[in-house]
Each structure stands twice: as structure tokens, then as C-alpha cells.
Design a protein around this motif. Structure first.
Motif, PDB file in Angstrom:
ATOM      1  N   ASP A  83      -9.564   4.774 -10.108  1.00 16.58           N
ATOM      2  CA  ASP A  83      -9.258   5.982 -10.900  1.00 16.58           C
ATOM      3  C   ASP A  83     -10.139   7.129 -10.402  1.00 16.58           C
ATOM      4  N   ALA A  84     -11.422   6.825 -10.208  1.00 12.53           N
ATOM      5  CA  ALA A  84     -12.373   7.874  -9.804  1.00 12.53           C
ATOM      6  C   ALA A  84     -11.993   8.427  -8.430  1.00 12.53           C
ATOM      7  N   ALA A  85     -11.632   7.536  -7.514  1.00 14.06           N
ATOM      8  CA  ALA A  85     -11.275   7.998  -6.154  1.00 14.06           C
ATOM      9  C   ALA A  85     -10.008   8.858  -6.205  1.00 14.06           C
ATOM     10  N   VAL A  86      -9.061   8.439  -7.035  1.00 13.06           N
ATOM     11  CA  VAL A  86      -7.812   9.200  -7.151  1.00 13.06           C
ATOM     12  C   VAL A  86      -8.110  10.601  -7.686  1.00 13.06           C
ATOM     13  N   GLU A  87      -8.992  10.689  -8.662  1.00 13.95           N
ATOM     14  CA  GLU A  87      -9.338  12.020  -9.194  1.00 13.95           C
ATOM     15  C   GLU A  87      -9.950  12.888  -8.102  1.00 13.95           C
ATOM     16  N   ARG A  88     -10.785  12.294  -7.294  1.00  8.80           N
ATOM     17  CA  ARG A  88     -11.408  13.083  -6.205  1.00  8.80           C
ATOM     18  C   ARG A  88     -10.365  13.567  -5.205  1.00  8.80           C
ATOM     19  N   LEU A  89      -9.441  12.673  -4.869  1.00 12.15           N
ATOM     20  CA  LEU A  89      -8.418  13.062  -3.882  1.00 12.15           C
ATOM     21  C   LEU A  89      -7.496  14.136  -4.460  1.00 12.15           C
ATOM     22  N   LYS A  90      -7.198  14.023  -5.754  1.00 12.15           N
ATOM     23  CA  LYS A  90      -6.358  15.054  -6.389  1.00 12.15           C
ATOM     24  C   LYS A  90      -7.091  16.386  -6.374  1.00 12.15           C
ATOM     25  N   ALA A  91      -8.353  16.335  -6.731  1.00 10.89           N
ATOM     26  CA  ALA A  91      -9.135  17.576  -6.800  1.00 10.89           C
ATOM     27  C   ALA A  91      -9.199  18.246  -5.427  1.00 10.89           C
ATOM     28  N   ALA A  92      -9.235  17.438  -4.396  1.00 11.50           N
ATOM     29  CA  ALA A  92      -9.333  17.986  -3.029  1.00 11.50           C
ATOM     30  C   ALA A  92      -7.966  18.386  -2.478  1.00 11.50           C
ATOM     31  N   GLY A  93      -6.919  18.172  -3.253  1.00  9.19           N
ATOM     32  CA  GLY A  93      -5.573  18.512  -2.791  1.00  9.19           C
ATOM     33  C   GLY A  93      -5.030  17.515  -1.772  1.00  9.19           C
ATOM     34  N   SER A  94      -5.655  16.350  -1.679  1.00 12.52           N
ATOM     35  CA  SER A  94      -5.181  15.346  -0.706  1.00 12.52           C
ATOM     36  C   SER A  94      -4.099  14.450  -1.289  1.00 12.52           C
ATOM     37  N   LEU A  95      -3.915  14.530  -2.591  1.00  5.84           N
ATOM     38  CA  LEU A  95      -2.941  13.658  -3.243  1.00  5.84           C
ATOM     39  C   LEU A  95      -1.986  14.550  -4.020  1.00  5.84           C
ATOM     40  N   TYR A  96      -0.696  14.412  -3.805  1.00  2.56           N
ATOM     41  CA  TYR A  96       0.245  15.283  -4.517  1.00  2.56           C
ATOM     42  C   TYR A  96       1.350  14.459  -5.175  1.00  2.56           C
ATOM     43  N   PRO A  97       1.846  14.975  -6.314  1.00  4.13           N
ATOM     44  CA  PRO A  97       2.878  14.228  -7.045  1.00  4.13           C
ATOM     45  C   PRO A  97       4.242  14.418  -6.399  1.00  4.13           C
ATOM     46  N   ALA A  98       5.009  13.341  -6.370  1.00  2.00           N
ATOM     47  CA  ALA A  98       6.372  13.403  -5.834  1.00  2.00           C
ATOM     48  C   ALA A  98       7.260  12.644  -6.808  1.00  2.00           C
ATOM     49  N   TYR A  99       8.524  13.025  -6.854  1.00  2.00           N
ATOM     50  CA  TYR A  99       9.385  12.519  -7.938  1.00  2.00           C
ATOM     51  C   TYR A  99      10.645  11.818  -7.443  1.00  2.00           C
ATOM     52  N   GLU A 100      10.826  11.741  -6.137  1.00  2.00           N
ATOM     53  CA  GLU A 100      12.079  11.169  -5.630  1.00  2.00           C
ATOM     54  C   GLU A 100      12.225   9.706  -6.058  1.00  2.00           C
ATOM     55  N   GLU A 139      12.734  15.532 -17.853  1.00  2.00           N
ATOM     56  CA  GLU A 139      13.900  14.655 -17.622  1.00  2.00           C
ATOM     57  C   GLU A 139      13.519  13.180 -17.668  1.00  2.00           C
ATOM     58  N   GLY A 140      12.240  12.919 -17.790  1.00  2.00           N
ATOM     59  CA  GLY A 140      11.791  11.525 -17.898  1.00  2.00           C
ATOM     60  C   GLY A 140      11.296  10.948 -16.577  1.00  2.00           C
ATOM     61  N   ARG A 141      11.158  11.768 -15.540  1.00  2.00           N
ATOM     62  CA  ARG A 141      10.653  11.233 -14.261  1.00  2.00           C
ATOM     63  C   ARG A 141       9.130  11.143 -14.289  1.00  2.00           C
ATOM     64  N   ARG A 142       8.620  10.042 -13.801  1.00  2.00           N
ATOM     65  CA  ARG A 142       7.159   9.885 -13.690  1.00  2.00           C
ATOM     66  C   ARG A 142       6.800  10.076 -12.216  1.00  2.00           C
ATOM     67  N   PRO A 143       5.765  10.838 -11.916  1.00  2.00           N
ATOM     68  CA  PRO A 143       5.461  11.050 -10.495  1.00  2.00           C
ATOM     69  C   PRO A 143       4.789   9.840  -9.854  1.00  2.00           C
ATOM     70  N   HIS A 144       5.060   9.635  -8.577  1.00  2.00           N
ATOM     71  CA  HIS A 144       4.185   8.781  -7.767  1.00  2.00           C
ATOM     72  C   HIS A 144       3.354   9.756  -6.939  1.00  2.00           C
ATOM     73  N   TRP A 145       2.267   9.291  -6.366  1.00  2.00           N
ATOM     74  CA  TRP A 145       1.354  10.216  -5.692  1.00  2.00           C
ATOM     75  C   TRP A 145       1.223   9.867  -4.230  1.00  2.00           C
TER      76      TRP A 145
END
Ligand code: GLU
Length: 448
Positions: A83-100, A139-145
Motif C-alpha cells: 500500500d505504501a509503495a503504491v501511494e508513493r508511485l501515485k504521488a510521483a505520477g508513475s501509477l495511473y488509473p485505467a478503466y478498460e 457507471e460502476g467501473r473500478r480502476p486498475h492501475w
């Protein structure tokens, strides 16, 4: 340099096969040789497919091979770290949400292929605005990252393959967090390798592309990657790849067939290298032989037929101390003298029990009618006890002049009477174990 840390990271989703054993052995033995640390790390974040039963089976298999982890970890117990690593990557813009959805991604791949483009993710999600995302989520979509690859070349000096360069622009941005919030091994493995101080990773060449991606993730997390080495894969004799799911060449099955763990280890490590495939006296000797540069680049066939010969050759060279406990479990006595007498005649360790019955009796002796007088004479000439290793030679010296026989006519009836079978370990070694009373009875044609 600090001492090396290596790990074996199986997912407990099936029984280990010899290909998995190859990876485990390389890592464990390289750690052992360097006085380093060997970690067994269960990649068990896939809760749907991981089971405690398979995790136990892995522990049992490693134990059978003689590989003792210095540390055991379960990824499923380390979720806050991810969880902590994911937060860091999100904060750095290295992880982005996608919905396909899977279907949309499949359609995208097809259409790219049709247009002659590589079937990689088109990064459509990067163009989404906050409002788009809100609409999709309503619409009920959950993102993957997805992890945003830098698009440059990732290089490393591979312990087996030499200098490597992977163009990340040809790869899809990897999904690190699924729609249900669970993590992919691609991420968890990097987090663990960083936090556990792993210095070297040896794994199958099916991971080469993952390595490029993971090196990019190490960098995004501000850590230096470990040294990587990718060994060739073992296949079935047919050339078909090994599958955990299909239960190919599982260690459990090889163990149940009575193969020696050390023979399996030698074959798993030495096959597909330029080293001779031969029996070794122990794991330290096997560790000494490992040389990553001598691993071949092509897949290598693992032939279980070779294992029978290697199991026999391994047994023929094992010290009593290495087998004492297992012989006791088989109800076999006689200590080192018995072991040294019979080991050269064994195809499987369990065969020792057969020879122990020959020593202990009762043996139904086989006497040809024409041999009875000769054998009765031989019984009379048995020296008095105590007997030592020289008793057979002394007895023969006394017997030969009066027997009027030599060669096979002399030896074969003695063997048949004393052991009840045509061939086997040297009588010189067996006779003192059989002892005078039983030997005399058998020579006289009585079961004893
Ligand atoms: N669970 C992965 C596998 O078994 C681990 C790969 C690795 O060693 O990083 O293939």
C-alpha cells in the motif's frame, strides 16, 4: 561487499516441478556458497489460486532437497508495505488509473495488430480528465492501475545472458494494481526485493521482459536493482514446457518414485549447462560447480530416464552418515559395514531393505543336488567366530584345496546357498554380517 541475499519466490498454486527446483537450487546454493542469506518468499497475493496446502508442499519439497531457508516470508502478510509503495508511485505520477475492460483491451490489441502496430496498451487512460474518471466510476467501473514506463531502453548485465537491452516503448504499461485492489507480483516482488535487501535474482528466462519492467519500478521507487540472471528453462523430453498446473515432473512424484533428492538436484542444476551431468557427493559439491556463465541459452530437456542412473550413481557414492536415518526408517540395521557392503548394488535406497533381509534371514537357500556335499564341506570349514572382514578370504583359502573346484563352480553355489539369489554384493562383505550360525545352516540347506 556485504553478504549476498538471494530468494526463491514461488507462488503456492501447484506442486514444484524440476524447473522450479532448478531456480530454487541456483539461488539457495549460491547463497550457501557465499555464506549469504536464502529467503523463501511465497508469492501468495493471488488469493484465488494460492493454497496453504501447496505452500506446505513447497516447504516439504525444499526440505527434501536439503535447502533450508534462512528466512520465510509470505507476501499476503505484507500488504501494508505494498500500500505504501503504491501511494508513493501515485504521488510521483508513475501509477495511473485505467478503466478498460478485458474485452475493450482485447479489441484494442486486435485493431492495433490490424494496423500493423505492436499490440501494446495505447495509454488511452492518460488522456482522461478528472470529469471522465468520475463519470466512469459513477457507471460502476473500478480502476486498475498501470505503471508508466519511461519509454527508454532498460539495460542490465545479465549473469547468464550478458549485456541486455530492452526497449520499453515496445511494452504495455504494466498493471500493478487490479480492479479489485489486489497487487500483481510485478510490484510486490520489487517492494520485497528492496526491503529484504536482495542482492541477486536468479530466475527463468521467461522473466526477462518482467526484469526490464521491474528495473524501471526499482528506479521509480528510488532503489538500485539487484543483479539479475536468467537461466534457460527445462522441458519435458518431448520438448514441451513444464507446467506446474499440469503437474509435470513434480518433485513429489519423483520422491515417491524413490529417486534420490541429491540426484534430482544434480540433474536439475547441471542439465542445460556445459558442465558434466554426474552424481555429486553432496550439495556443497554441487554449489561449487555452479557457474552461471556456463548455463546454455537454449531450453534443455530433462529426461527422467537419466534420473534412475543418477540416483543409483548417487547412492553408490553416499557415506553412511548421509543415509543412516533413512536406513533406520526402513528397518535396516548393520551400520556402516552393511551400508558399504550393499550401496554399490542399489538402484533405489529402498533396495537396501532387500539386502538386509538377506543378511538377517530367513533365507531359503538354493542348493543344486550336485552341490550338496561341497556345500556341507564348506559349512564344516567355516572358521570359528569372531569374524572380521578377512573371514571370507581365510575360509576360501581353506576350502579351495579340498573342493576340487574353481571359478564359477566354486563361487556360484556358495552365493546361492548363502544369499538365495544369483547375484548381489560381494560375499566378502556380506559373510561377516550374516554370521557363522546362519551361514552354516544355509550351506546345509536349511532356511536361516
Ligand atoms: N512467483 C514468480 C515465479 O514463480 C517469481 C519470479 C521471481 O523470482 O521473481 O515465477
Amino acid at each position: 561487499m556485504s553478504s549476498p541475499v538471494l530468494r526463491f519466490a514461488p507462488s503456492p498454486t501447484g506442486l514444484l516441478h524440476v524447473g522450479n527446483a532448478r531456480t530454487a537450487l541456483y539461488n539457495a546454493l549460491l547463497a550457501r556458497r557465499a555464506g549469504g542469506t536464502f529467503i523463501l518468499r511465497y508469492d501468495d497475493t493471488d488469493v484465488a489460486r494460492s493454497t496453504a496446502g501447496f505452500a506446505d508442499a513447497i516447504a516439504r519439497d525444499l526440505d527434501w532437497l536439503g535447502l533450508v531457508p534462512d528466512r520465510v516470508e509470505h507476501q499476503s502478510r505484507r500488504l501494508p508495505r505494498y500500500d505504501a509503495a503504491v501511494e508513493r508511485l501515485k504521488a510521483a505520477g508513475s501509477l495511473y488509473p485505467a478503466y478498460e475492460t478485458e474485452e475493450e483491451l482485447e479489441a484494442q490489441r486486435l485493431s492495433r495488430r490490424r494496423r500493423g502496430l505492436p499490440p501494446v496498451y495505447d495509454r488511452g487512460a492518460l488522456a482522461l480528465t478528472a470529469a471522465d474518471r468520475e463519470r466512469l466510476e459513477t457507471e460502476g467501473r473500478r480502476p486498475h492501475w498501470r505503471f508508466r514506463l519511461h519509454g527508454g531502453v532498460v539495460r542490465w548485465d545479465d549473469g547468464v545472458r550478458g549485456p541486455q537491452a530492452v526497449e520499453t516503448s515496445a511494452l504495455s504499461d504494466p498493471v500493478l494494481v487490479r480492479g479489485d485492489g489486489s497487487y500483481l507480483y510485478t510490484l510486490t516482488s520489487v517492494v520485497d526485493d528492496i526491503e529484504m535487501g536482495v542482492t541477486q535474482v536468479v530466475r527463468g528466462e521467461d522473466h526477462v521482459t518482467n526484469t526490464a519492467v521491474q528495473i524501471a519500478i526499482f528506479e521509480a521507487l528510488g532503489a538500485a536493482p539487484p543483479a539479475f540472471a536468467h537461466h534457460n528453462l527445462l522441458t519435458l523430453p518431448s520438448g514441451e514446457g513444464l507446467s506446474k498446473r499440469l503437474g509435470h515432473l513434480s518433485l513429489q512424484a519423483l520422491r515417491e518414485e524413490g529417486h534420490e533428492a541429491l540426484a534430482v538436484a544434480a540433474l536439475a542444476v547441471l542439465t542445460g549447462t556445459s558442465l558434466a551431468v554426474e552424481a555429486v557427493p553432496g550439495l556443497d559439491a554441487l554449489a561449487e560447480r555452479i557457474d552461471l556463465r556456463r548455463i546454455s541459452r537454449a531450453p534443455a530437456r530433462f529426461d527422467p530416464e537419466d534420473l534412475s542412473a543418477l540416483t543409483a550413481a548417487t547412492l553408490h557414492g553416499l557415506d553412511f552418515a548421509a543415509v543412516a536415518a533413512r536406513l533406520a526408517d526402513l528397518g535396516v540395521g548393520g551400520g556402516a559395514p552393511f551400508w558399504l557392503a550393499v550401496r554399490g548394488n542399489l538402484a533405489r535406497l529402498a533396495d537396501a531393505a532387500r539386502w538386509w533381509r538377506v543378511v538377517e534371514g530367513p533365507v531359503e537357500p538354493t542348493l543344486a543336488p550336485g552341490d550338496a556335499d561341497f556345500l556341507a564341506r564348506a559349512a564344516d570349514l567355516l572358521p570359528p567366530e569372531p569374524w572380521d572382514g578377512e573371514v571370507y578370504a581365510g575360509w576360501l583359502a581353506a576350502l579351495k584345496p579340498v573342493a576340487g573346484r574353481s571359478g564359477r563352480a566354486l563361487f556360484h553355489p556358495l552365493r546361492l546357498a548363502l544369499t538365495g539369489v544369483e547375484s548381489g554384493p560381494e560375499l566378502k562383505a556380506l559373510l561377516p554380517l550374516i554370521g557363522r550360525e546362519r551361514a552354516a545352516a544355509r550351506l546345509q540347506g536349511r532356511a536361516a
